[in-house]
Design a protein around this motif. Structure first.
Motif, PDB file in Angstrom:
ATOM      1  N   ALA A  23       0.617  -1.059  -0.010  1.00 19.08           N
ATOM      2  CA  ALA A  23       0.152   0.239   0.130  1.00 19.08           C
ATOM      3  C   ALA A  23       0.728   1.107  -0.333  1.00 19.08           C
ATOM      4  CB  ALA A  23      -1.246  -0.537   1.549  1.00 19.08           C
ATOM      5  N   LEU A  24       2.262   1.131   0.677  1.00 14.91           N
ATOM      6  CA  LEU A  24       2.354   2.349   0.555  1.00 14.91           C
ATOM      7  C   LEU A  24       3.488   2.876  -0.817  1.00 14.91           C
ATOM      8  CD1 LEU A  24       4.256   2.272   4.491  1.00 14.91           C
ATOM      9  CD2 LEU A  24       2.875   4.045   3.426  1.00 14.91           C
ATOM     10  N   ILE A  25       3.641   1.663  -1.039  1.00 14.55           N
ATOM     11  CA  ILE A  25       4.738   0.990  -2.153  1.00 14.55           C
ATOM     12  C   ILE A  25       3.440   2.121  -3.618  1.00 14.55           C
ATOM     13  CG2 ILE A  25       5.624   0.161  -4.040  1.00 14.55           C
ATOM     14  CD1 ILE A  25       6.760  -1.446  -2.518  1.00 14.55           C
ATOM     15  N   GLY A  26       1.636   1.531  -3.420  1.00  9.25           N
ATOM     16  CA  GLY A  26       1.603   2.379  -4.110  1.00  9.25           C
ATOM     17  C   GLY A  26       1.097   3.772  -4.476  1.00  9.25           C
ATOM     18  N   GLY A  27       0.998   4.333  -2.276  1.00  8.56           N
ATOM     19  CA  GLY A  27       1.184   5.411  -2.540  1.00  8.56           C
ATOM     20  C   GLY A  27       1.683   6.392  -3.238  1.00  8.56           C
ATOM     21  N   ALA A  28       3.359   5.360  -3.008  1.00  9.84           N
ATOM     22  CA  ALA A  28       4.913   6.662  -3.440  1.00  9.84           C
ATOM     23  C   ALA A  28       3.884   6.419  -4.865  1.00  9.84           C
ATOM     24  CB  ALA A  28       5.478   6.013  -2.621  1.00  9.84           C
ATOM     25  N   VAL A  29       4.143   5.829  -5.622  1.00 13.90           N
ATOM     26  CA  VAL A  29       4.055   5.452  -6.959  1.00 13.90           C
ATOM     27  C   VAL A  29       2.876   6.577  -7.815  1.00 13.90           C
ATOM     28  CG1 VAL A  29       3.297   4.124  -9.059  1.00 13.90           C
ATOM     29  CG2 VAL A  29       4.584   3.026  -7.501  1.00 13.90           C
ATOM     30  N   ALA A  34       1.510  12.124  -9.785  1.00 17.38           N
ATOM     31  CA  ALA A  34       0.628  13.143  -9.600  1.00 17.38           C
ATOM     32  C   ALA A  34       2.220  14.219  -9.808  1.00 17.38           C
ATOM     33  CB  ALA A  34      -0.026  13.559  -8.705  1.00 17.38           C
ATOM     34  N   LEU A  35       3.097  13.958  -9.390  1.00 17.24           N
ATOM     35  CA  LEU A  35       4.441  14.810  -9.359  1.00 17.24           C
ATOM     36  C   LEU A  35       4.697  15.326 -10.932  1.00 17.24           C
ATOM     37  CD1 LEU A  35       5.743  16.899  -7.411  1.00 17.24           C
ATOM     38  CD2 LEU A  35       7.772  15.529  -7.297  1.00 17.24           C
ATOM     39  N   HIS A  36       4.829  13.810 -11.492  1.00 17.01           N
ATOM     40  CA  HIS A  36       6.033  13.993 -12.750  1.00 17.01           C
ATOM     41  C   HIS A  36       4.777  14.338 -13.518  1.00 17.01           C
ATOM     42  CE1 HIS A  36       7.842  12.937 -16.422  1.00 17.01           C
ATOM     43  NE2 HIS A  36       6.867  11.813 -16.450  1.00 17.01           N
ATOM     44  N   ARG A  39       0.785  17.364 -11.470  1.00 14.39           N
ATOM     45  CA  ARG A  39      -0.629  17.348 -10.783  1.00 14.39           C
ATOM     46  C   ARG A  39      -0.575  18.382  -9.440  1.00 14.39           C
ATOM     47  NH1 ARG A  39      -4.017  12.879 -12.052  1.00 14.39           N
ATOM     48  NH2 ARG A  39      -1.751  11.996 -12.407  1.00 14.39           N
ATOM     49  N   ARG A  40       0.700  18.013  -9.138  1.00 15.85           N
ATOM     50  CA  ARG A  40       0.708  18.380  -7.286  1.00 15.85           C
ATOM     51  C   ARG A  40       2.470  19.100  -7.553  1.00 15.85           C
ATOM     52  NH1 ARG A  40      -1.239  15.102  -3.254  1.00 15.85           N
ATOM     53  NH2 ARG A  40      -2.456  14.013  -4.862  1.00 15.85           N
ATOM     54  N   GLU A  41       2.581  19.885  -7.005  1.00 13.51           N
ATOM     55  CA  GLU A  41       4.473  20.058  -5.741  1.00 13.51           C
ATOM     56  C   GLU A  41       5.158  19.805  -5.153  1.00 13.51           C
ATOM     57  OE1 GLU A  41       4.143  24.456  -6.032  1.00 13.51           O
ATOM     58  OE2 GLU A  41       2.766  25.102  -7.876  1.00 13.51           O
ATOM     59  N   TRP A  42       6.053  19.172  -5.291  1.00 16.83           N
ATOM     60  CA  TRP A  42       6.754  18.470  -3.948  1.00 16.83           C
ATOM     61  C   TRP A  42       6.185  18.987  -2.900  1.00 16.83           C
ATOM     62  CZ3 TRP A  42       8.073  13.882  -2.348  1.00 16.83           C
ATOM     63  CH2 TRP A  42       8.490  13.604  -1.327  1.00 16.83           C
TER      64      TRP A  42
END
Length: 106
Positions: A23-29, A34-36, A39-42
């Motif tokens: 689940a953590l890996i899926g959330g990180a991906v 979204a960052l790539h 759609r999101r800023e770091w």
């Protein structure tokens, strides 16, 4: 049977640790995608909160899969999918809530 109060729960949690990792890996991906895509800023705080939601939703999805009688492997895969879709699931719940109860809040 004294002394066996929390052993089953602890054993279940240890067995589900790999699903939590998925689940953590899926959330990180999901976050990094979204960052790539722009759609999101770091933000470290945002990333951490996103991972916590991913772990929570992934754990719930895994528990539901196991409760329905599926194998631990399938529960792990479901947890990974829950980790990827955690924010989308929350967004869908909010949209449903607003559509259902928007008229009563006015």
């Amino acid at each position: 049977m004294a002394g066996d109060d929390g052993g089953g729960l602890l054993q279940s949690m240890v067995v589900l640790l790999p699903t939590g990792a998925l689940a953590l890996i899926g959330g990180a991906v999901d976050y990094l995608y979204a960052l790539h895509m722009g759609r999101r800023e770091w933000s470290l705080v945002s990333f951490t909160v996103h991972l916590l939601f991913a772990a929570f939703i992934g754990y719930l999805v895994a528990m539901a899969a196991i409760g329905l009688g599926y194998s631990a492997e399938l529960a792990g895969a479901a947890a990974g999918a829950g980790g990827v879709g955690n924010v989308k699931l929350i967004d869908m719940a909010v949209i449903w809530w607003r559509k259902r109860y928007a008229h009563s809040c006015e």
